[in-house]
Design a protein around this motif. Structure first.
Motif, short mmCIF file in Angstrom:
data_model
loop_
_atom_site.label_atom_id
_atom_site.label_comp_id
_atom_site.label_asym_id
_atom_site.label_seq_id
_atom_site.Cartn_x
_atom_site.Cartn_y
_atom_site.Cartn_z
N THR A 270 34.70 37.00 42.05
CA THR A 270 34.31 38.18 42.81
C THR A 270 34.07 37.87 44.28
O THR A 270 34.36 38.70 45.15
N SER A 271 33.55 36.68 44.59
CA SER A 271 33.19 36.34 45.97
C SER A 271 34.38 36.27 46.91
O SER A 271 34.22 36.49 48.13
N SER A 272 35.55 35.96 46.39
CA SER A 272 36.72 35.82 47.25
C SER A 272 37.80 36.85 46.99
O SER A 272 38.67 37.08 47.84
N ARG A 273 37.78 37.45 45.82
CA ARG A 273 38.83 38.43 45.48
C ARG A 273 38.37 39.83 45.90
O ARG A 273 38.00 40.66 45.08
N ASN A 274 38.37 40.06 47.20
CA ASN A 274 37.91 41.34 47.74
C ASN A 274 38.55 41.57 49.11
O ASN A 274 39.38 40.78 49.55
N GLY B 237 40.70 45.91 40.30
CA GLY B 237 41.29 46.43 41.53
C GLY B 237 42.45 45.57 41.97
O GLY B 237 42.29 44.38 42.19
N SER B 238 43.63 46.16 42.05
CA SER B 238 44.81 45.41 42.49
C SER B 238 45.01 45.59 43.99
O SER B 238 44.65 46.62 44.58
N TYR B 239 45.60 44.57 44.60
CA TYR B 239 45.92 44.59 46.03
C TYR B 239 47.41 44.30 46.22
O TYR B 239 48.00 43.48 45.52
N PHE B 240 47.98 44.97 47.21
CA PHE B 240 49.34 44.69 47.64
C PHE B 240 49.32 44.35 49.13
O PHE B 240 48.51 44.91 49.89
N SER C 29 38.74 46.17 29.76
CA SER C 29 37.74 45.65 28.82
C SER C 29 37.54 44.15 28.94
O SER C 29 36.61 43.60 28.35
N GLU C 30 38.43 43.47 29.67
CA GLU C 30 38.30 42.02 29.84
C GLU C 30 38.92 41.61 31.17
O GLU C 30 39.68 42.38 31.79
N GLU C 31 38.61 40.39 31.60
CA GLU C 31 39.11 39.90 32.87
C GLU C 31 40.62 39.70 32.82
O GLU C 31 41.15 39.11 31.88
N ASP C 32 41.30 40.20 33.82
CA ASP C 32 42.75 40.03 33.94
C ASP C 32 43.07 40.11 35.43
O ASP C 32 42.91 41.16 36.05
N PHE C 33 43.53 39.00 36.01
CA PHE C 33 43.74 38.94 37.45
C PHE C 33 45.22 39.08 37.83
O PHE C 33 45.58 38.84 38.98
N PRO D 6 53.11 42.61 45.49
CA PRO D 6 51.89 42.32 44.72
C PRO D 6 51.18 41.11 45.29
O PRO D 6 51.82 40.10 45.61
N ALA D 7 49.85 41.18 45.42
CA ALA D 7 49.09 40.10 46.05
C ALA D 7 48.10 39.46 45.08
O ALA D 7 48.32 38.38 44.58
N PHE D 8 47.01 40.14 44.81
CA PHE D 8 45.98 39.60 43.93
C PHE D 8 45.17 40.75 43.35
O PHE D 8 45.33 41.90 43.75
#
Length: 349
Positions: free
Chosen positions: A21-25, A212-215, A258-262, A290-292
């Protein structure tokens, strides 16, 4: 806490710190206009914003106060802008201004909107540089970081807490005896809490995971400021930001999981094009990559409102020396220094 003279050990399950969470934003320093007046989020964001700017300036952490525009398309969204401004005033954010379409386009010629809310104090921070600096300070004061360390359980005896851990690489188990335990495990905070003996399960709030997906977009940014739509359920809408290198990114959207999926599903791109072109109609076809993805731990689910940070000490759950933090999502990065002081005071009191 290490700066206060306490001996601190940081237990990190992953191979490196700050990988979730700290970096994926979006790395945004928020101004504080979106959060319910009187909430911890509102106070932590508004006060934390200035604390963070001051810290970055003093510690030479890269940041940039670019400002942002929240844009409206039509009368209904213009009313949302007014409500956002009113909330901001109640939170002590007094530098916002609503402008019309022509003025907004004079600031950002590629923009399409009927009105915009200008937030000059919104900024951008190098989240990795910030974490590295904070960790360095803590280690200088004697703190130790234990990577690949999984939390197995905790039990209390008197005013002491016994923590059982496991090395994720070797499987070797260890026991740590401490007076204080701060559960700030982000998405895993609920799992950690359920493994603490004597902690009433009724004190653990529900957990909802918002993916939350990022492009990213090829080429230079068409905007000099961040551009946000009006907020949506569960988030602030698919917005345009840039990192400190100028890389344009769009996101995050909201996908309840329902579960973590990056992983980022390229099939979500059409939804991004549709959302973005409402305020940036010139977005070229085929320009998004697609990014992260991020996973935001929320204590309020779909249709349940914004939710708040949940910070519990002995008075809330009855376990001496334990502080639990739940639902630390956005604006957690902006609020990090404020929350650190908040937790320190909760521990030392």
């Amino acid at each position: 806490m290490a700066l206060s003279g306490l001996k601190v050990m940081i237990l990190e399950r992953e191979k490196a710190y700050g990988t979730k969470t700290s970096s994926r934003n979006s790395e945004i320093i928020h101004a504080g206009m979106h959060y319910t007046p009187g909430s911890i989020k509102a106070k932590a964001c508004v006060e934390g914003k200035q604390m963070l700017y001051d810290y970055c300036q003093g510690k030479q952490v890269d940041y940039n106060m670019l400002g942002k525009l929240i844009v409206a398309s039509g009368k209904e969204e213009e009313e949302k802008l007014k409500r956002t401004r009113d909330t901001a005033v109640q939170n002590g954010v007094l530098d916002l201004e609503i402008i019309g379409r022509d003025e907004a386009r004079s600031l950002e010629p590629e923009l399409e909107c009927t009105a915009a809310l200008v937030s000059p104090s919104t900024g951008l921070v190098d989240s990795h540089g910030l974490m590295k600096t904070i960790l360095g300070e803590a280690e200088t004061c004697g703190a130790a970081l234990a990577l690949n360390t999984e939390f197995l359980s905790a039990s209390t005896t008197g005013n002491r807490i016994s923590i059982r851990t496991q090395d994720a690489s070797t499987g070797e188990q260890h026991t740590v005896d401490t007076r204080y335990l701060v559960n700030s495990a982000g998405v895993a905070a609920h799992k950690v809490a359920h493994k603490i003996e004597g902690l009433p399960s009724s004190s653990i709030p529900p957990l909802y995971l918002a993916k939350g997906s990022y492009f990213t977009m090829k080429g230079e940014s068409p905007f000099s400021r961040f551009v946000y739509p009006t907020p949506v359920d569960g988030g602030l809408g698919v917005h345009l930001t840039m990192d400190l290198r100028g890389q344009v990114k769009f996101g995050p959207d909201v996908e309840w999981v329902s579960e973590e999926d990056f992983g980022v599903d390229p099939a979500r791109a059409p939804l991004f094009y549709e959302s973005i072109r409402k305020y940036y109609p010139g977005l070229p076809e085929g320009s998004l990559q697609p990014a992260f993805a991020s996973i935001r731990p929320k204590v309020a689910g779909p249709g349940q409102g914004k939710g708040d940070f949940v910070i519990q000490g002995h008075k809330e759950h009855g376990v001496r020396g334990l502080v639990n933090l739940f639902g630390i999502e956005s604006p957690g990065l902006t609020s990090c220094l404020y929350l650190g002081e908040y937790v320190k005071n909760a521990v030392l009191s």
